[in-house]
Design a protein around this motif. Structure first.
Motif, PDB file in Angstrom:
ATOM      1  N   LEU A 204       0.838  -1.199   0.000  1.00  0.00           N
ATOM      2  CA  LEU A 204       0.000   0.000   0.000  1.00  0.00           C
ATOM      3  C   LEU A 204       0.872   1.248   0.000  1.00  0.00           C
ATOM      4  O   LEU A 204       0.665   2.168  -0.813  1.00  0.00           O
ATOM      5  CB  LEU A 204      -0.907  -0.009   1.232  1.00  0.00           C
ATOM      6  CG  LEU A 204      -1.663   1.298   1.529  1.00  0.00           C
ATOM      7  CD1 LEU A 204      -2.788   1.504   0.531  1.00  0.00           C
ATOM      8  CD2 LEU A 204      -2.212   1.288   2.964  1.00  0.00           C
TER       9      LEU A 204
ATOM     10  N   TRP B 216      -7.113   2.867   3.389  1.00  0.00           N
ATOM     11  CA  TRP B 216      -6.488   1.765   2.656  1.00  0.00           C
ATOM     12  C   TRP B 216      -7.384   1.123   1.602  1.00  0.00           C
ATOM     13  O   TRP B 216      -6.960   0.191   0.919  1.00  0.00           O
ATOM     14  CB  TRP B 216      -5.948   0.710   3.619  1.00  0.00           C
ATOM     15  CG  TRP B 216      -6.751   0.435   4.861  1.00  0.00           C
ATOM     16  CD1 TRP B 216      -6.564   0.974   6.101  1.00  0.00           C
ATOM     17  CD2 TRP B 216      -7.852  -0.477   4.998  1.00  0.00           C
ATOM     18  NE1 TRP B 216      -7.481   0.470   6.995  1.00  0.00           N
ATOM     19  CE2 TRP B 216      -8.277  -0.430   6.352  1.00  0.00           C
ATOM     20  CE3 TRP B 216      -8.521  -1.335   4.118  1.00  0.00           C
ATOM     21  CZ2 TRP B 216      -9.327  -1.199   6.839  1.00  0.00           C
ATOM     22  CZ3 TRP B 216      -9.565  -2.108   4.602  1.00  0.00           C
ATOM     23  CH2 TRP B 216      -9.961  -2.028   5.950  1.00  0.00           C
TER      24      TRP B 216
ATOM     25  N   GLY C 179      -4.488   0.942  -2.511  1.00  0.00           N
ATOM     26  CA  GLY C 179      -4.800  -0.280  -1.779  1.00  0.00           C
ATOM     27  C   GLY C 179      -5.275  -1.385  -2.697  1.00  0.00           C
ATOM     28  O   GLY C 179      -4.892  -2.558  -2.541  1.00  0.00           O
TER      29      GLY C 179
END
Length: 452
Positions: A235, A252, A257
């Protein structure tokens, strides 16, 4: 950390670390923290006792209860450091050691401290400092830091900042531990490589070439430990962040992500990894010469040295898949608890203990850890250790933010989202979207739970 069955070992534990957040929720850690561990006026408030000025301990004989989770390969090194301290302060300070699995230690601490049966001083991970500080389970250590003349300039900034909550310092960092890329040197030799690939394209080529050289599945993708740590590293590499600065929103589920989680799932789709890899299977496969690469913590160094005699292996930074060098990292930190704060002699003794242990970073590095202090990493006795090469660029280290209750959010939302996608129960985008919805609710609840 031997929080998991053998042969996996280390300082943090595999299932142990994975179970920290879940164990906290299951045992009512948040309730315990908000209820019994606050120190009222009759308990001394948040007074940290006499100011620490260094020198020698001159108080009466005291016994300190010390809790930590060093149950694996790093345990003997901590015990050696403790033995040296008890010998030096014999007749004045005795430190009585209690070692518990990390996933048991965290939920047990608040209740035990309330009952006066917990630790006076402890080691906890950086992402738990804010949680315990917010509920007055810890007392400040600003005077210790001042006496030691410690400053941010001698530490990795993120490690240093993690010990500050509400304008006060609650911890003294001992180390940094992170994910690393482990490779099978014999496998790499089959495709003409002496070192592991450093970027995504080269890593993919190596995996493809290894399969041509009869390594059926060279890079197994875990859906549990340490899959969520891999996701966080990716990420950050793809330019994403975990949480908003105010701790109100999970970030995220962003495009970064999705890219990170898609890359993980793609390893299965391409045939580099089998599906539904069982807990610890990828690490055991690596130790048994079946896997060419595995990403795991630096706490595995001593285990590989001891228990993988038939394996020729190397270790280095995880490859830069997304374009920005970054790796998941954490830190062990010394803290003084509110139980110890009730006795001013214990407070003073505990600060001497933390002072002493903070100076033993060279010995602690032998446990496979990266010393948190820049000056210690430059020491000749430390600089040659294999893990120190991972700290050539300290900017790559990324840590969970200092948010109270963040461990619970990780366990109930992020980790489950990663697992759902890797197990092919949901697409990466859908898994992250659902996980973020859960995370945002938990973050909102935490804002209410962790108000001072």
């Amino acid at each position: 950390m031997n929080s998991v069955p053998q042969p996996a070992t280390g300082s943090l534990g595999r299932r142990g670390f994975l179970g920290i957040g879940a164990a906290a929720a299951a045992t009512g850690l948040l309730t315990a923290c908000s209820g019994g561990t606050k120190i009222g006026a009759d308990q001394g408030g948040t007074d940290a006792g006499p100011s620490f000025e260094g020198g020698e301990y001159k108080g009466p004989k005291v016994t300190l209860e010390y809790w930590n989770g060093f149950t694996g390969g790093d345990g003997p090194h901590m015990k050696q450091m403790l033995a040296a301290f008890n010998k030096e302060y014999e007749g004045r300070i005795t430190v009585r050691n209690t070692t518990r699995q990390w996933q048991d230690l965290y939920p047990a601490m608040p209740t035990a401290i309330t009952a006066g049966k917990g630790p006076d001083v402890a080691v906890i991970h950086n992402d738990w400092v804010a949680t315990f500080a917010a509920r007055n389970t810890l007392v400040p250590l600003d005077d210790v830091v001042g006496a030691l003349k410690l400053s941010e300039s001698d530490f990795i900034p993120a490690v240093w900042q993690a010990g500050i909550y509400d304008g006060k310092r609650y911890s003294v960092p001992l180390d940094v531990h992170c994910l690393a890329d482990y490779w099978n040197e014999s496998h790499l030799a089959r495709i003409g490589l002496k070192e592991a690939p450093a970027d995504g394209a080269a890593f993919d080529r190596a995996l493809t070439d290894l399969r041509k050289q009869k390594v059926a599945e060279p890079f197994w993708m875990p859906n549990k430990w340490p899959g969520h740590l891999m996701f966080m590293a990716l990420l950050w590499q793809f330019g994403g962040e975990l949480y908003s600065e105010d701790g109100a929103r999970a970030l995220w589920g962003s495009d970064a992500g999705v890219e990170a989680l898609q890359w993980m799932v793609a390893q299965i789709d391409k045939g580099h990894s089998p599906a539904q890899v069982a807990q610890d299977a990828q690490y055991n496969a690596f130790k048994n010469n079946k896997v060419s690469f595995t990403w795991d913590g630096i706490w595995q160094i001593n285990d590989l040295k001891t228990n993988a005699r038939n394996l020729r292996w190397g270790m280095g930074p995880i490859p830069n898949i997304g374009g920005t060098p970054a790796v998941w990292s954490a830190s062990h930190n010394f803290v003084l608890t509110s139980q110890g704060a009730k006795d001013k002699n214990k407070v003073t003794a505990a600060k001497f203990f933390i002072d002493y242990m903070s100076k033993q970073s060279t010995e602690w590095a032998k446990a496979g850890m990266i010393p948190a202090r820049n000056s210690v990493r430059a020491d000749a006795a430390v600089a040659s250790l294999p893990q120190i090469a991972l700290a050539e660029n300290v900017d790559v280290f990324r840590f969970l933010p200092a948010l109270p209750g963040v461990g619970d959010v990780q366990a109930k939302a992020l980790e489950l989202a990663v697992q759902q996608a890797v197990l092919k129960k949901s697409s990466p985008a859908k898994a992250l979207k659902d996980g973020v919805a859960t995370a945002d609710k938990l973050l909102a609840d935490n804002k209410k739970k962790y108000t001072r």
